[in-house]
Design a protein around this motif. Structure first.
Motif, PDB file in Angstrom:
ATOM      1  N   ASN A  42     -13.859  -0.372  15.491  1.00  0.00           N
ATOM      2  CA  ASN A  42     -13.400   0.196  16.755  1.00  0.00           C
ATOM      3  C   ASN A  42     -14.450   1.162  17.279  1.00  0.00           C
ATOM      4  O   ASN A  42     -15.061   1.882  16.500  1.00  0.00           O
ATOM      5  N   GLY A  43     -14.635   1.187  18.596  1.00  0.00           N
ATOM      6  CA  GLY A  43     -15.650   2.052  19.183  1.00  0.00           C
ATOM      7  C   GLY A  43     -15.225   3.507  19.069  1.00  0.00           C
ATOM      8  O   GLY A  43     -14.683   4.086  19.993  1.00  0.00           O
ATOM      9  N   CYS A  44     -15.481   4.100  17.914  1.00  0.00           N
ATOM     10  CA  CYS A  44     -14.945   5.414  17.605  1.00  0.00           C
ATOM     11  C   CYS A  44     -15.916   6.515  18.002  1.00  0.00           C
ATOM     12  O   CYS A  44     -17.074   6.521  17.589  1.00  0.00           O
ATOM     13  N   LYS A  45     -15.430   7.451  18.833  1.00  0.00           N
ATOM     14  CA  LYS A  45     -16.230   8.632  19.162  1.00  0.00           C
ATOM     15  C   LYS A  45     -15.356   9.841  18.950  1.00  0.00           C
ATOM     16  O   LYS A  45     -14.470  10.090  19.765  1.00  0.00           O
ATOM     17  N   GLY A  46     -15.551  10.551  17.843  1.00  0.00           N
ATOM     18  CA  GLY A  46     -14.684  11.683  17.530  1.00  0.00           C
ATOM     19  C   GLY A  46     -13.269  11.187  17.333  1.00  0.00           C
ATOM     20  O   GLY A  46     -13.018  10.313  16.515  1.00  0.00           O
ATOM     21  N   SER A  47     -12.354  11.705  18.162  1.00  0.00           N
ATOM     22  CA  SER A  47     -10.983  11.250  18.019  1.00  0.00           C
ATOM     23  C   SER A  47     -10.627  10.223  19.104  1.00  0.00           C
ATOM     24  O   SER A  47      -9.476   9.895  19.308  1.00  0.00           O
ATOM     25  N   GLN A  48     -11.637   9.743  19.854  1.00  0.00           N
ATOM     26  CA  GLN A  48     -11.393   8.789  20.938  1.00  0.00           C
ATOM     27  C   GLN A  48     -11.783   7.380  20.522  1.00  0.00           C
ATOM     28  O   GLN A  48     -12.776   7.187  19.837  1.00  0.00           O
ATOM     29  N   THR A  49     -11.013   6.406  20.961  1.00  0.00           N
ATOM     30  CA  THR A  49     -11.405   5.023  20.763  1.00  0.00           C
ATOM     31  C   THR A  49     -11.872   4.481  22.104  1.00  0.00           C
ATOM     32  O   THR A  49     -11.119   4.456  23.061  1.00  0.00           O
ATOM     33  N   ASP A  50     -13.149   4.122  22.168  1.00  0.00           N
ATOM     34  CA  ASP A  50     -13.737   3.695  23.423  1.00  0.00           C
ATOM     35  C   ASP A  50     -14.461   2.372  23.167  1.00  0.00           C
ATOM     36  O   ASP A  50     -15.557   2.360  22.622  1.00  0.00           O
ATOM     37  N   ASN A  51     -13.806   1.277  23.515  1.00  0.00           N
ATOM     38  CA  ASN A  51     -14.379  -0.022  23.170  1.00  0.00           C
ATOM     39  C   ASN A  51     -15.396  -0.484  24.210  1.00  0.00           C
ATOM     40  O   ASN A  51     -15.121  -0.419  25.408  1.00  0.00           O
ATOM     41  N   PRO A  52     -16.570  -0.966  23.763  1.00  0.00           N
ATOM     42  CA  PRO A  52     -17.574  -1.446  24.712  1.00  0.00           C
ATOM     43  C   PRO A  52     -17.029  -2.612  25.541  1.00  0.00           C
ATOM     44  O   PRO A  52     -16.207  -3.385  25.042  1.00  0.00           O
ATOM     45  N   SER A  53     -17.487  -2.725  26.797  1.00  0.00           N
ATOM     46  CA  SER A  53     -16.900  -3.731  27.687  1.00  0.00           C
ATOM     47  C   SER A  53     -17.201  -5.163  27.229  1.00  0.00           C
ATOM     48  O   SER A  53     -16.435  -6.076  27.507  1.00  0.00           O
ATOM     49  N   ASP A  54     -18.328  -5.365  26.488  1.00  0.00           N
ATOM     50  CA  ASP A  54     -18.622  -6.741  26.062  1.00  0.00           C
ATOM     51  C   ASP A  54     -17.609  -7.259  25.036  1.00  0.00           C
ATOM     52  O   ASP A  54     -17.611  -8.431  24.686  1.00  0.00           O
ATOM     53  N   TRP A  55     -16.724  -6.365  24.585  1.00  0.00           N
ATOM     54  CA  TRP A  55     -15.684  -6.810  23.650  1.00  0.00           C
ATOM     55  C   TRP A  55     -14.749  -7.822  24.270  1.00  0.00           C
ATOM     56  O   TRP A  55     -14.063  -8.542  23.574  1.00  0.00           O
ATOM     57  N   LEU A  56     -14.706  -7.826  25.613  1.00  0.00           N
ATOM     58  CA  LEU A  56     -13.848  -8.793  26.291  1.00  0.00           C
ATOM     59  C   LEU A  56     -14.188 -10.219  25.852  1.00  0.00           C
ATOM     60  O   LEU A  56     -13.329 -11.083  25.796  1.00  0.00           O
ATOM     61  N   ASN A  57     -15.491 -10.439  25.532  1.00  0.00           N
ATOM     62  CA  ASN A  57     -15.901 -11.780  25.127  1.00  0.00           C
ATOM     63  C   ASN A  57     -15.355 -12.170  23.760  1.00  0.00           C
ATOM     64  O   ASN A  57     -15.432 -13.321  23.369  1.00  0.00           O
ATOM     65  N   ARG A  58     -14.801 -11.179  23.053  1.00  0.00           N
ATOM     66  CA  ARG A  58     -14.198 -11.513  21.765  1.00  0.00           C
ATOM     67  C   ARG A  58     -12.962 -12.390  21.944  1.00  0.00           C
ATOM     68  O   ARG A  58     -12.500 -13.018  21.006  1.00  0.00           O
ATOM     69  N   ASN A  59     -12.418 -12.370  23.165  1.00  0.00           N
ATOM     70  CA  ASN A  59     -11.308 -13.287  23.453  1.00  0.00           C
ATOM     71  C   ASN A  59     -11.673 -14.704  23.054  1.00  0.00           C
ATOM     72  O   ASN A  59     -10.835 -15.497  22.679  1.00  0.00           O
ATOM     73  N   PHE A  60     -12.957 -15.016  23.230  1.00  0.00           N
ATOM     74  CA  PHE A  60     -13.364 -16.409  23.042  1.00  0.00           C
ATOM     75  C   PHE A  60     -13.699 -16.726  21.593  1.00  0.00           C
ATOM     76  O   PHE A  60     -14.284 -17.748  21.303  1.00  0.00           O
ATOM     77  N   GLN A  61     -13.319 -15.828  20.697  1.00  0.00           N
ATOM     78  CA  GLN A  61     -13.509 -16.116  19.270  1.00  0.00           C
ATOM     79  C   GLN A  61     -12.365 -16.969  18.711  1.00  0.00           C
ATOM     80  O   GLN A  61     -12.354 -17.285  17.529  1.00  0.00           O
ATOM     81  N   THR A  62     -11.415 -17.331  19.549  1.00  0.00           N
ATOM     82  CA  THR A  62     -10.309 -18.181  19.083  1.00  0.00           C
ATOM     83  C   THR A  62     -10.885 -19.448  18.456  1.00  0.00           C
ATOM     84  O   THR A  62     -11.770 -20.070  19.040  1.00  0.00           O
ATOM     85  N   PRO A  63     -10.403 -19.832  17.265  1.00  0.00           N
ATOM     86  CA  PRO A  63     -10.929 -21.061  16.650  1.00  0.00           C
ATOM     87  C   PRO A  63     -10.776 -22.261  17.593  1.00  0.00           C
ATOM     88  O   PRO A  63      -9.799 -22.339  18.340  1.00  0.00           O
ATOM     89  N   GLN A  64     -11.770 -23.150  17.553  1.00  0.00           N
ATOM     90  CA  GLN A  64     -11.689 -24.298  18.447  1.00  0.00           C
ATOM     91  C   GLN A  64     -11.217 -25.533  17.692  1.00  0.00           C
ATOM     92  O   GLN A  64     -11.202 -25.561  16.468  1.00  0.00           O
ATOM     93  N   LYS A  65     -10.853 -26.556  18.473  1.00  0.00           N
ATOM     94  CA  LYS A  65     -10.381 -27.811  17.886  1.00  0.00           C
ATOM     95  C   LYS A  65     -11.375 -28.300  16.849  1.00  0.00           C
ATOM     96  O   LYS A  65     -12.580 -28.264  17.084  1.00  0.00           O
ATOM     97  N   GLY A  66     -10.883 -28.763  15.710  1.00  0.00           N
ATOM     98  CA  GLY A  66     -11.772 -29.236  14.654  1.00  0.00           C
ATOM     99  C   GLY A  66     -11.958 -28.170  13.581  1.00  0.00           C
ATOM    100  O   GLY A  66     -12.237 -28.480  12.439  1.00  0.00           O
ATOM    101  N   ASP A  67     -11.761 -26.913  13.956  1.00  0.00           N
ATOM    102  CA  ASP A  67     -11.864 -25.801  12.997  1.00  0.00           C
ATOM    103  C   ASP A  67     -10.585 -25.798  12.139  1.00  0.00           C
ATOM    104  O   ASP A  67      -9.496 -26.059  12.647  1.00  0.00           O
ATOM    105  N   SER A  68     -10.728 -25.461  10.862  1.00  0.00           N
ATOM    106  CA  SER A  68      -9.544 -25.505   9.989  1.00  0.00           C
ATOM    107  C   SER A  68      -8.498 -24.465  10.394  1.00  0.00           C
ATOM    108  O   SER A  68      -7.322 -24.592  10.068  1.00  0.00           O
ATOM    109  N   LEU A  69      -8.925 -23.422  11.123  1.00  0.00           N
ATOM    110  CA  LEU A  69      -7.976 -22.381  11.542  1.00  0.00           C
ATOM    111  C   LEU A  69      -7.309 -22.677  12.879  1.00  0.00           C
ATOM    112  O   LEU A  69      -6.461 -21.930  13.337  1.00  0.00           O
TER     113      LEU A  69
END
Ligand SMILES: *[C@@H]1O[C@H](CO)[C@@H](O)[C@H](O)[C@H]1NC(C)=O
Ligand SMILES: *[C@@H]1O[C@H](CO)[C@@H](O)[C@H](O)[C@H]1NC(C)=O
Length: 277
Positions: A42-69
């Motif tokens: 998590n983008g941790c700064k002191g007691s704040q959680t500040d996630n970098p904007s490129d994290w939005l692309n993590r949406n696309f980490q969903t396993p794709q067809k053919g993947d065992s998951l």
């Protein structure tokens, strides 16, 4: 004497607080002071959680067809994701549907929206009563013909196809009244209880987020249940969950509305933000 006790307690409390907030050598003890929870992920700064904007692309980490998951509900989510938003006219007799999508930036193409098989390039379409539910699909196409990804949304239904809740004016249109939390209950079981809940004077019933969420087979194999908080880790916008299918959810809501009970769904969004519905 009384003053002495007060001073002593104040000193003890202060010492206790100083101890609590002083740096601890032990990592485990220190965890409560961190904003991180996944090894600094998590983008941790002191007691704040500040996630970098490129994290939005993590949406696309969903396993794709053919993947065992990969699971059926994941569809082509590693390329194309989206949902339908419904906005009703004030008399609830007309509804505009807007489809909001996100496309993995690694893929190029144009989007085509299909409402009950009729294709169009606009993501919006308006329907009026007494329309029955609408099947919605979105295609990402290259060269106008080749389908790169397809998104099959949960069919969209309309309020005019369902009973309205008839409640006492004491509930101030759903703004004031007690609700009972039936977290983890199966929809079928809630449906059986709705009459009793209404008679007991409740305004509504609250259930877990209804989206399809992560489940694994590791926990049950070890004699453990899948943890409750996984219900807050959705994997799709489909409404089949361990509480029941979308049909069972709809049936429960309809039965409860007839009995005078509103159903309040906790909504869990991908951004991990909360919202009451
Ligand atoms: C679709 O509807 C949304 C929300 O009402 C609006 O912001 C958008 O401009 C519309 N798009 C088109 C292509 O009509
Ligand atoms: C709503 O409930 C009240 C009280 O039970 C009843 O008098 C009234 O007829 C109901 N209205 C509708 C539209 O069912």
């Amino acid at each position: 004497m009384k003053q002495l006790i007060q001073v002593l307690s104040a000193v003890l409390i202060t010492v206790g607080m100083l101890y609590q907030f002083s740096p601890q050598p032990n990592k485990e003890q220190n965890l409560r002071d961190w904003c991180t929870n996944f090894d600094g992920d998590n983008g941790c700064k002191g007691s704040q959680t500040d996630n970098p904007s490129d994290w939005l692309n993590r949406n696309f980490q969903t396993p794709q067809k053919g993947d065992s998951l990969w699971r059926e509900g994941y569809q082509d989510y590693h390329i194309l994701q989206g949902y339908a938003q419904q906005k009703y006219s004030s008399d609830l007799r007309s509804c505009s549907i807007s489809i909001y999508t996100r496309v993995n930036p690694e893929y190029q193409g144009s989007l085509v929206y299909s409402f009950d098989g009729e294709e169009q390039t606009s993501p919006n379409k308006t329907f009026s009563a007494p329309r029955s539910e609408v099947q919605i699909k979105v295609y990402l196409r290259a060269g106008g013909e080749i389908t790169i990804a397809k998104l099959d949304l949960q069919p969209v239904d309309f309020v005019w196809n369902h009973p309205t809740v008839n409640q006492s004016s004491h509930y101030k249109n759903g703004q004031k009244g007690a609700i009972v939390e039936l977290f983890g209950w199966k929809y079928e079981d809630i449906e059986l209880e709705c009459e009793m809940i209404a008679k007991a004077g409740y305004m509504g019933v609250k259930v877990f987020p209804p989206q399809e969420s992560i489940l694994d087979y590791e926990h049950p194999e070890n004699g453990e249940l899948n943890p409750w908080y996984w219900l807050y880790q959705p994997v799709s916008y489909r409404l089949n969950s361990r509480m029941g299918t979308v049909e069972e959810l709809r049936k429960m809501i309809n039965t409860c509305q007839i009995k005078g009970i509103e159903s309040i769904r906790r909504c869990c969004c991908q951004s991990h933000e909360w919202q009451w519905q």
